[in-house]
Design a protein around this motif. Structure first.
Motif, PDB file in Angstrom:
ATOM      1  N   VAL A 265      -4.679  16.480 -51.603  1.00 27.38           N
ATOM      2  CA  VAL A 265      -4.378  15.241 -50.884  1.00 27.38           C
ATOM      3  C   VAL A 265      -2.872  14.979 -50.870  1.00 27.38           C
ATOM      4  O   VAL A 265      -2.193  15.128 -51.897  1.00 27.38           O
ATOM      5  CB  VAL A 265      -5.108  14.046 -51.533  1.00 27.38           C
ATOM      6  N   THR A 266      -2.363  14.630 -49.702  1.00 23.60           N
ATOM      7  CA  THR A 266      -1.013  14.084 -49.576  1.00 23.60           C
ATOM      8  C   THR A 266      -1.174  12.588 -49.380  1.00 23.60           C
ATOM      9  O   THR A 266      -1.937  12.161 -48.511  1.00 23.60           O
ATOM     10  CB  THR A 266      -0.287  14.690 -48.362  1.00 23.60           C
ATOM     11  N   ILE A 267      -0.508  11.792 -50.208  1.00 22.60           N
ATOM     12  CA  ILE A 267      -0.703  10.345 -50.108  1.00 22.60           C
ATOM     13  C   ILE A 267       0.609   9.609 -50.333  1.00 22.60           C
ATOM     14  O   ILE A 267       1.405   9.985 -51.202  1.00 22.60           O
ATOM     15  CB  ILE A 267      -1.788   9.855 -51.105  1.00 22.60           C
ATOM     16  N   ARG A 268       0.834   8.600 -49.506  1.00 25.59           N
ATOM     17  CA  ARG A 268       2.040   7.774 -49.636  1.00 25.59           C
ATOM     18  C   ARG A 268       1.693   6.565 -50.486  1.00 25.59           C
ATOM     19  O   ARG A 268       0.748   5.832 -50.180  1.00 25.59           O
ATOM     20  CB  ARG A 268       2.558   7.367 -48.266  1.00 25.59           C
ATOM     21  N   VAL A 269       2.454   6.359 -51.541  1.00 23.54           N
ATOM     22  CA  VAL A 269       2.119   5.345 -52.537  1.00 23.54           C
ATOM     23  C   VAL A 269       3.238   4.302 -52.629  1.00 23.54           C
ATOM     24  O   VAL A 269       4.414   4.654 -52.785  1.00 23.54           O
ATOM     25  CB  VAL A 269       1.893   5.993 -53.922  1.00 23.54           C
ATOM     26  N   GLN A 270       2.838   3.054 -52.552  1.00 23.24           N
ATOM     27  CA  GLN A 270       3.801   1.953 -52.648  1.00 23.24           C
ATOM     28  C   GLN A 270       4.111   1.640 -54.110  1.00 23.24           C
ATOM     29  O   GLN A 270       3.224   1.250 -54.866  1.00 23.24           O
ATOM     30  CB  GLN A 270       3.233   0.705 -51.964  1.00 23.24           C
ATOM     31  N   TYR A 271       5.359   1.826 -54.523  1.00 24.74           N
ATOM     32  CA  TYR A 271       5.831   1.409 -55.843  1.00 24.74           C
ATOM     33  C   TYR A 271       6.679   0.150 -55.674  1.00 24.74           C
ATOM     34  O   TYR A 271       6.987  -0.257 -54.545  1.00 24.74           O
ATOM     35  CB  TYR A 271       6.683   2.515 -56.494  1.00 24.74           C
TER      36      TYR A 271
END
Lengths: 335, 74
Positions: A265-271
């Protein structure tokens, strides 16, 4: 990880203040020597009554001297069966010497609380994995994932964003259990369990695979590799596969079960500081982890073999780093 | 069916998919014993679906609503 909107700087609240609050809320201590029976039949406690306010003021003035006595662990204000204010002195053992019978005319009553332990360890047993932790410099709570070993030394494994404040920490920073978000009152300082030893920085400009960190338990800490969910992770890891049945134990949702729904999985994560892209991740259903479960270890349903390190999620999906790259990045092995 | 490995397909198409507003990620799943391409979206809407392919190089595309993905998850 769960985080309050802002770290309270009122960190020096005493055990006395905490216990006084708990008493006012009719909080219970779990010691077998609990004195609750003597206080249980009392009328309603009115913290705004003039006599109670005066008793609390006397308690506050006397608390430093009381805490200086050997065996005293806290103070509080309550009322007796007749509804009259009393100042409660909590002690580690019976027959603590030199306790006053009254303070400014307010009678004292002794509650043998025993040694008071954090809620994460009811009964004072060893600190288990799958329970609350956090960096002492923030009011937050994540999860102790598991015990790992490096060079014959044990470490606790969790996420960078649990132990290392999203890249902001310095090595050696104090790690607590439970995290301050789980303190009573919330954000109060909690007992130290470890010091930050190492973390993998999260990049906001290139791809990531892991969000991980380790902390070294403090000397003399009583801890266990067992998860609070009732199993102990195996030392042999297993690669993620679609359809694999897994489970985890986390600070918020405890023991949950799920099935891996996607890999690679490629996933964009909000930090807090921006969006980070992660590749080669593992996806499970959205209810597999909840806020505060960050850092929990995903293991196989049968065999308890580590598969991933849970770190992020949304309403419909949860994500974990593959455990192999986590261990490789930190140079550790599952204990 | 003669098709390239799904890993290669994902590597080729993920950058373009992530460039679409509302797409949060991609991955490799399975349905009926067959590998599928999973596209994670913040919110599953007809407008976004209309912009997503139904298949990629022989692999079925399945849309999953992830919500906003955060660390810490909230």
């Amino acid at each position: 990880m769960r985080r309050s909107t802002r770290l309270s700087l009122a960190l020096v609240l005493t055990a006395a203040a905490a216990l006084a609050f708990g008493c006012g809320q009719q909080g219970r201590l779990t010691s077998p020597n609990d004195h609750a029976s003597a206080l249980s039949a009392r009328p309603a406690f009115d913290p705004s009554s003039v006599r109670v306010v005066a008793a609390m003021a006397s308690q506050d003035r006397a608390t430093p001297a009381l805490l200086a006595l050997s065996g005293v662990v806290g103070t509080g204000t309550s009322i007796d069966a007749a509804g009259d204010p009393v100042i409660v002195v909590y002690t580690e053992r019976a027959r603590v010497a030199n306790l006053p019978e009254a303070i400014d005319g307010v009678p004292t009553t002794v509650v043998v609380s025993g040694t008071v332990v954090p809620y994460a360890r009811p009964g004072g047993g060893p600190l288990q994995m799958g329970t609350s932790t956090g960096n002492d410099l923030e009011c937050a709570a994540g999860t102790l994932g598991c015990v790992v070993v490096k060079g014959g030394v044990d470490y606790f494994l969790s996420n960078n964003h649990v132990f290392a404040r999203e890249n902001a920490a310095s090595l050696g920073e104090r790690i607590d259990a439970p995290g301050r978000y789980d303190a009573h009152p919330i954000c109060n300082q909690t007992p130290q369990c470890a010091n930050l030893s190492q973390f993998q920085a999260v990049s906001f400009s290139s791809n990531n695979t892991v969000d991980c960190a380790i902390a070294r338990p403090i000397s003399g800490l009583n801890y266990s590799a067992a998860e609070a969910g009732g199993y102990t992770p195996a030392s042999t890891t297993v690669a993620a596969a679609v359809g694999l049945a897994v489970k985890k134990t986390g600070r918020t949702s405890g023991l949950t079960h799920g099935t891996i729904e996607a890999i690679n999985v490629t996933i964009r994560v909000q930090y807090t500081d921006g969006i980070a892209t992660f590749v080669n991740q593992i996806q499970t259903p959205g209810n597999f982890i909840r806020s505060g479960d960050s850092g929990s270890l995903m293991v196989t349903e049968t065999g308890n073999n580590p598969v991933g390190l849970c770190f992020a999620g949304g309403s419909g999906a949860s994500f974990a780093n593959p455990i192999g790259p986590v261990l490789q990045a930190l140079g550790v092995a599952i204990k | 069916m003669n098709r390239p490995p799904i890993t290669d397909v994902l590597a080729r198409h993920t950058p373009g998919l992530l460039a679409l507003k509302g797409v949060t990620g991609t991955g490799e799943g399975a349905a009926g014993g067959q590998p599928i391409v999973v596209v994670f979206v913040r919110q599953d809407t007809p407008e976004l679906r209309a912009r997503l392919p139904r298949s990629l190089e022989g692999y079925r595309v399945v849309v999953r609503a992830s919500g906003e993905v955060t660390a810490p998850p909230r």
